[in-house]
Design a protein around this motif. Structure first.
Motif, PDB file in Angstrom:
ATOM      1  N   ALA A   1      17.042 -58.142  -8.446  1.00  0.00           N
ATOM      2  CA  ALA A   1      17.217 -57.179  -9.543  1.00  0.00           C
ATOM      3  C   ALA A   1      15.888 -56.937 -10.252  1.00  0.00           C
ATOM      4  O   ALA A   1      15.524 -55.778 -10.522  1.00  0.00           O
ATOM      5  N   ALA A   2      15.163 -58.026 -10.516  1.00  0.00           N
ATOM      6  CA  ALA A   2      13.895 -57.917 -11.249  1.00  0.00           C
ATOM      7  C   ALA A   2      12.868 -57.110 -10.462  1.00  0.00           C
ATOM      8  O   ALA A   2      12.245 -56.174 -10.983  1.00  0.00           O
ATOM      9  N   ASP A   3      12.713 -57.441  -9.162  1.00  0.00           N
ATOM     10  CA  ASP A   3      11.707 -56.749  -8.345  1.00  0.00           C
ATOM     11  C   ASP A   3      12.017 -55.262  -8.232  1.00  0.00           C
ATOM     12  O   ASP A   3      11.126 -54.412  -8.346  1.00  0.00           O
ATOM     13  N   THR A   4      13.295 -54.930  -8.016  1.00  0.00           N
ATOM     14  CA  THR A   4      13.639 -53.519  -7.818  1.00  0.00           C
ATOM     15  C   THR A   4      13.578 -52.736  -9.128  1.00  0.00           C
ATOM     16  O   THR A   4      13.289 -51.538  -9.117  1.00  0.00           O
ATOM     17  N   GLN A   5      13.813 -53.405 -10.269  1.00  0.00           N
ATOM     18  CA  GLN A   5      13.617 -52.729 -11.566  1.00  0.00           C
ATOM     19  C   GLN A   5      12.133 -52.392 -11.751  1.00  0.00           C
ATOM     20  O   GLN A   5      11.788 -51.276 -12.144  1.00  0.00           O
ATOM     21  N   ALA A   6      11.272 -53.355 -11.439  1.00  0.00           N
ATOM     22  CA  ALA A   6       9.831 -53.129 -11.599  1.00  0.00           C
ATOM     23  C   ALA A   6       9.356 -52.007 -10.666  1.00  0.00           C
ATOM     24  O   ALA A   6       8.629 -51.094 -11.078  1.00  0.00           O
ATOM     25  N   LEU A   7       9.817 -52.041  -9.412  1.00  0.00           N
ATOM     26  CA  LEU A   7       9.404 -51.032  -8.436  1.00  0.00           C
ATOM     27  C   LEU A   7       9.846 -49.629  -8.849  1.00  0.00           C
ATOM     28  O   LEU A   7       9.060 -48.675  -8.796  1.00  0.00           O
ATOM     29  N   THR A   8      11.087 -49.489  -9.299  1.00  0.00           N
ATOM     30  CA  THR A   8      11.581 -48.160  -9.672  1.00  0.00           C
ATOM     31  C   THR A   8      10.892 -47.684 -10.948  1.00  0.00           C
ATOM     32  O   THR A   8      10.620 -46.484 -11.088  1.00  0.00           O
ATOM     33  N   ASP A   9      10.539 -48.620 -11.863  1.00  0.00           N
ATOM     34  CA  ASP A   9       9.779 -48.219 -13.054  1.00  0.00           C
ATOM     35  C   ASP A   9       8.436 -47.612 -12.651  1.00  0.00           C
ATOM     36  O   ASP A   9       8.026 -46.566 -13.160  1.00  0.00           O
ATOM     37  N   TYR A  10       7.726 -48.301 -11.712  1.00  0.00           N
ATOM     38  CA  TYR A  10       6.427 -47.796 -11.256  1.00  0.00           C
ATOM     39  C   TYR A  10       6.564 -46.418 -10.610  1.00  0.00           C
ATOM     40  O   TYR A  10       5.841 -45.476 -10.932  1.00  0.00           O
ATOM     41  N   VAL A  11       7.525 -46.272  -9.678  1.00  0.00           N
ATOM     42  CA  VAL A  11       7.641 -45.002  -8.948  1.00  0.00           C
ATOM     43  C   VAL A  11       8.056 -43.883  -9.905  1.00  0.00           C
ATOM     44  O   VAL A  11       7.519 -42.780  -9.833  1.00  0.00           O
ATOM     45  N   HIS A  12       8.960 -44.185 -10.835  1.00  0.00           N
ATOM     46  CA  HIS A  12       9.361 -43.184 -11.834  1.00  0.00           C
ATOM     47  C   HIS A  12       8.136 -42.742 -12.642  1.00  0.00           C
ATOM     48  O   HIS A  12       7.912 -41.536 -12.853  1.00  0.00           O
TER      49      HIS A  12
END
Ligand code: 5BZ
Length: 197
Positions: A49-60
């Motif tokens: 959950a943590a990794d994918t939240q960080a990744l989607t924040d960056y891409v957004h």
């Protein structure tokens, strides 16, 4: 987790369960694994959950910056390859299996799956997460290109429901978002279970 993305005539529907687990404990039974990356592009999250939240924040952030600089909407392909670069370049530190899907005027509805190792594959449809193994065959047999929005949404919910029944890491409500040139339309099915249900 169970996630899937099914293109249809004029767009794509993305779907996910809503369970976040730590072992057998359900940390969140109403998680939202469908994250908006830009106006017509969504990401379906599985893994950490943590990794994918960080990744989607960056891409957004990157896609929003790009749109402000260019005054244009990004293609799904661009969003998928941004995500792929982040996952590939940090593969030893991440546990993220994501699907990037959406609509753009260049390719219409399109779907990219990005594996844990950081490979990016465009597919006719995609499913992912621990629950996807239970519905691969169902989707192989029932998916057709150019379905209507309602047909695609119904198939997505049917497949997700079966996976949620069999996979202990999937559960809660079934969330879907239908993405077309007209915009995005979110819904959910289930819920109202008793607090201990
Ligand atoms: C709360 C808390 C701690 C970890 C929560 C947490 O990331 N759970 C993970 C499973 C996992 C993964 C890697 C390390 C540990 C635990 C989880 O539920 N992932 C679901 C998708 C995400 C986006 C919600 B699904 O893939 O099952």
């Amino acid at each position: 987790t169970t996630i899937l993305a099914l293109p249809f005539d004029g767009g794509v529907v993305v779907c996910a369960d809503s369970r976040t687990s730590t072992g057998s404990y359900v940390a969140n039974r109403v998680s939202d694994k469908l994250v908006q990356l830009s106006e017509y592009i969504y990401c379906c999250r599985s893994g950490s959950a943590a990794d994918t939240q960080a990744l989607t924040d960056y891409v957004h952030y990157f896609l929003n910056q790009w749109s402000l600089d260019t005054g244009r909407q990004p293609t799904v392909k661009t969003a998928a390859h941004l995500m792929r670069r982040l996952i590939y370049n940090n593969k030893d530190q991440l546990q993220a299996g994501v699907i990037v899907a959406g609509w753009d005027p260049v390719d219409g509805g399109s779907v990219y799956t990005i594996t844990l190792g950081g490979s990016c594959l465009e597919l006719p449809f995609a499913t992912g997460g621990s629950g996807s193994i239970f519905i691969a065959g169902l989707l192989d047999s029932e998916f057709r290109p150019n379905m209507s929005k309602d047909e695609a949404r119904s198939l997505a919910k049917k497949a997700c429901a079966h996976a949620m029944t069999r996979d202990g890491s999937s559960g809660g409500v079934i969330r879907t978002v239908a993405i077309t040139s007209e915009g995005v339309d979110r819904d959910y099915t289930g819920g109202n279970e008793l607090p201990f249900g």
